[in-house]
Design a protein around this motif. Structure first.
Motif, mmCIF file in Angstrom:
data_model
loop_
_atom_site.group_PDB
_atom_site.id
_atom_site.type_symbol
_atom_site.label_atom_id
_atom_site.label_comp_id
_atom_site.label_asym_id
_atom_site.label_seq_id
_atom_site.Cartn_x
_atom_site.Cartn_y
_atom_site.Cartn_z
ATOM 1 N N LEU A 79 5.881 68.641 1.836
ATOM 2 C CA LEU A 79 6.835 68.162 2.832
ATOM 3 C C LEU A 79 6.498 66.740 3.218
ATOM 4 C CD1 LEU A 79 6.792 71.182 5.297
ATOM 5 C CD2 LEU A 79 8.541 70.649 3.617
ATOM 6 N N ASP A 80 7.509 65.931 3.398
ATOM 7 C CA ASP A 80 7.322 64.589 3.935
ATOM 8 C C ASP A 80 7.951 64.596 5.316
ATOM 9 O OD1 ASP A 80 7.171 61.939 4.596
ATOM 10 O OD2 ASP A 80 8.523 61.249 3.022
ATOM 11 N N LEU A 81 7.105 64.634 6.342
ATOM 12 C CA LEU A 81 7.602 64.666 7.720
ATOM 13 C C LEU A 81 7.534 63.289 8.357
ATOM 14 C CD1 LEU A 81 6.075 68.076 8.869
ATOM 15 C CD2 LEU A 81 8.352 67.608 7.960
ATOM 16 N N ASP A 82 7.519 62.257 7.509
ATOM 17 C CA ASP A 82 7.538 60.870 7.947
ATOM 18 C C ASP A 82 6.366 60.502 8.843
ATOM 19 O OD1 ASP A 82 9.893 60.525 6.502
ATOM 20 O OD2 ASP A 82 11.153 61.042 8.201
ATOM 21 N N ASP A 83 5.217 61.152 8.616
ATOM 22 C CA ASP A 83 4.026 60.807 9.396
ATOM 23 C C ASP A 83 2.935 60.222 8.502
ATOM 24 O OD1 ASP A 83 3.251 63.078 8.019
ATOM 25 O OD2 ASP A 83 2.592 64.188 9.783
ATOM 26 N N GLY A 84 3.295 59.902 7.252
ATOM 27 C CA GLY A 84 2.342 59.307 6.334
ATOM 28 C C GLY A 84 1.437 60.306 5.636
ATOM 29 N N GLU A 95 14.012 82.448 -0.671
ATOM 30 C CA GLU A 95 14.630 81.222 -0.182
ATOM 31 C C GLU A 95 15.331 80.492 -1.326
ATOM 32 O OE1 GLU A 95 11.917 79.705 3.530
ATOM 33 O OE2 GLU A 95 11.233 79.180 1.539
ATOM 34 N N ASN A 96 16.588 80.109 -1.087
ATOM 35 C CA ASN A 96 17.316 79.325 -2.079
ATOM 36 C C ASN A 96 16.943 77.854 -2.005
ATOM 37 O OD1 ASN A 96 18.723 81.581 -2.958
ATOM 38 N ND2 ASN A 96 20.364 81.275 -1.483
ATOM 39 N N HIS A 97 16.631 77.399 -0.801
ATOM 40 C CA HIS A 97 16.303 76.000 -0.553
ATOM 41 C C HIS A 97 15.158 75.937 0.433
ATOM 42 C CE1 HIS A 97 19.975 74.627 -2.467
ATOM 43 N NE2 HIS A 97 20.671 75.447 -1.730
ATOM 44 N N GLN A 98 14.576 74.754 0.543
ATOM 45 C CA GLN A 98 13.604 74.549 1.602
ATOM 46 C C GLN A 98 14.318 74.749 2.931
ATOM 47 O OE1 GLN A 98 11.867 70.662 1.289
ATOM 48 N NE2 GLN A 98 11.179 70.983 -0.795
ATOM 49 N N HIS A 99 13.592 75.267 3.909
ATOM 50 C CA HIS A 99 14.230 75.398 5.213
ATOM 51 C C HIS A 99 14.172 74.052 5.934
ATOM 52 C CE1 HIS A 99 10.051 76.987 5.578
ATOM 53 N NE2 HIS A 99 10.007 76.028 6.472
ATOM 54 N N HIS A 100 14.898 73.952 7.017
ATOM 55 C CA HIS A 100 15.023 72.691 7.738
ATOM 56 C C HIS A 100 13.952 72.606 8.823
ATOM 57 C CE1 HIS A 100 18.633 72.816 5.474
ATOM 58 N NE2 HIS A 100 19.202 73.730 6.232
ATOM 59 N N ALA A 115 17.555 79.552 9.313
ATOM 60 C CA ALA A 115 18.866 79.746 8.680
ATOM 61 C C ALA A 115 19.251 78.508 7.871
ATOM 62 C CB ALA A 115 19.919 80.016 9.745
ATOM 63 N N ASP A 116 19.844 78.731 6.710
ATOM 64 C CA ASP A 116 20.385 77.635 5.917
ATOM 65 C C ASP A 116 21.843 77.494 6.312
ATOM 66 O OD1 ASP A 116 21.211 75.764 4.104
ATOM 67 O OD2 ASP A 116 20.536 76.844 2.330
ATOM 68 N N LEU A 117 22.126 76.467 7.084
ATOM 69 C CA LEU A 117 23.468 76.293 7.644
ATOM 70 C C LEU A 117 24.332 75.347 6.814
ATOM 71 C CD1 LEU A 117 22.232 75.879 11.323
ATOM 72 C CD2 LEU A 117 23.028 77.976 10.212
ATOM 73 N N LEU A 118 23.879 74.992 5.633
ATOM 74 C CA LEU A 118 24.569 73.965 4.866
ATOM 75 C C LEU A 118 25.321 74.475 3.648
ATOM 76 C CD1 LEU A 118 21.941 71.097 4.981
ATOM 77 C CD2 LEU A 118 23.942 71.413 6.416
ATOM 78 N N GLU A 119 25.478 75.795 3.505
ATOM 79 C CA GLU A 119 26.137 76.319 2.301
ATOM 80 C C GLU A 119 27.535 75.753 2.099
ATOM 81 O OE1 GLU A 119 26.057 80.427 1.067
ATOM 82 O OE2 GLU A 119 24.125 80.646 2.098
ATOM 83 N N GLY A 120 28.314 75.706 3.170
ATOM 84 C CA GLY A 120 29.672 75.173 3.065
ATOM 85 C C GLY A 120 29.684 73.716 2.637
ATOM 86 N N LEU A 121 28.794 72.931 3.225
ATOM 87 C CA LEU A 121 28.694 71.517 2.874
ATOM 88 C C LEU A 121 28.243 71.353 1.419
ATOM 89 C CD1 LEU A 121 28.781 68.526 3.680
ATOM 90 C CD2 LEU A 121 26.436 68.789 4.544
ATOM 91 N N GLU A 122 27.285 72.157 1.000
ATOM 92 C CA GLU A 122 26.827 72.102 -0.391
ATOM 93 C C GLU A 122 27.967 72.409 -1.357
ATOM 94 O OE1 GLU A 122 23.463 74.420 -1.466
ATOM 95 O OE2 GLU A 122 22.181 73.468 0.021
ATOM 96 N N ASN A 123 28.716 73.465 -1.060
ATOM 97 C CA ASN A 123 29.845 73.826 -1.934
ATOM 98 C C ASN A 123 30.843 72.685 -2.032
ATOM 99 O OD1 ASN A 123 28.746 76.347 -2.401
ATOM 100 N ND2 ASN A 123 29.902 77.327 -0.750
ATOM 101 N N HIS A 136 17.567 71.020 -1.174
ATOM 102 C CA HIS A 136 17.784 69.953 -0.210
ATOM 103 C C HIS A 136 16.722 70.051 0.864
ATOM 104 C CE1 HIS A 136 20.171 73.257 1.677
ATOM 105 N NE2 HIS A 136 19.512 72.841 2.739
ATOM 106 N N SER A 137 16.541 68.968 1.578
ATOM 107 C CA SER A 137 15.583 68.924 2.669
ATOM 108 C C SER A 137 16.263 68.230 3.833
ATOM 109 C CB SER A 137 14.345 68.140 2.229
ATOM 110 O OG SER A 137 13.468 67.969 3.300
ATOM 111 N N LEU A 138 16.150 68.824 5.002
ATOM 112 C CA LEU A 138 16.827 68.263 6.165
ATOM 113 C C LEU A 138 15.866 68.250 7.337
ATOM 114 C CD1 LEU A 138 19.530 67.254 7.354
ATOM 115 C CD2 LEU A 138 20.065 69.626 7.868
ATOM 116 N N LYS A 139 15.773 67.097 8.005
ATOM 117 C CA LYS A 139 14.898 66.942 9.161
ATOM 118 C C LYS A 139 15.729 66.441 10.329
ATOM 119 C CE LYS A 139 12.498 64.388 6.315
ATOM 120 N NZ LYS A 139 11.610 63.453 5.692
ATOM 121 N N PHE A 140 15.547 67.080 11.463
ATOM 122 C CA PHE A 140 16.172 66.633 12.694
ATOM 123 C C PHE A 140 15.077 66.077 13.596
ATOM 124 C CE2 PHE A 140 18.959 70.027 11.199
ATOM 125 C CZ PHE A 140 20.216 69.473 11.355
#
Length: 153
Positions: A79-84, A95-100, A115-123, A136-140
């Protein structure tokens, strides 16, 4: 504490064997530490410090090589959590994808979104761009509830 099921241990042994490796006591100790600390997103150095308690003879180079091997086998992902720092977590077969991840900009805490909330967007992306998404990888980024509560006091 999450444990590898007997089937997952067997899968790990077979994956290692196919590549000409064995599940040595050192490799097993590293996997056990990753499992016991699931959700902690440990760095290689943090893993080394924890494994050294159970396996004092282990060297940092062995931990680095094992981490690379486990990543190549798909047992863990980086994982790259932007902390170097490169951080690692288990990959679960279901798991189909990495979790967020939710990352607090104040204290640095990392929370997992299960939860993987991006299935619709992926499709939609796959259809519109004729592109097969494999992961995919998603960070908030924001402020966690504990830090929000401290600021509000």
């Amino acid at each position: 504490m999450s444990k590898l099921s007997p089937g997952e241990v067997e899968r790990l042994k077979n994956s290692l064997k196919e590549k000409g490796y064995k599940l040595t006591p050192q490799r097993r100790a590293i996997v056990d530490i990753i499992i016991r600390n699931e959700g902690s997103h440990l760095t290689t150095e943090e893993l080394y410090d924890l494994v050294k308690k159970d396996c004092p003879e282990i060297g940092l180079a062995t931990v680095y090589r094992t981490i690379q091997l486990l990543e190549d086998l798909g047992v863990i992902c980086k994982l790259d959590l932007d902390d170097g720092c490169g951080r690692y977590e288990l990959v679960h077969q279901e798991e189909n994808h990495q979790h967020h991840h939710l990352i607090c900009k104040n204290c640095g805490k990392v929370l997992e979104v299960q939860a993987d909330l991006l299935e619709g967007l992926e499709n939609e992306i796959e259809s519109k761009y004729d592109f097969k998404i494999t992961n995919h990888s998603l960070k908030f980024y924001g402020i966690c509830s504990e830090c929000k509560n401290i600021k509000n006091k």
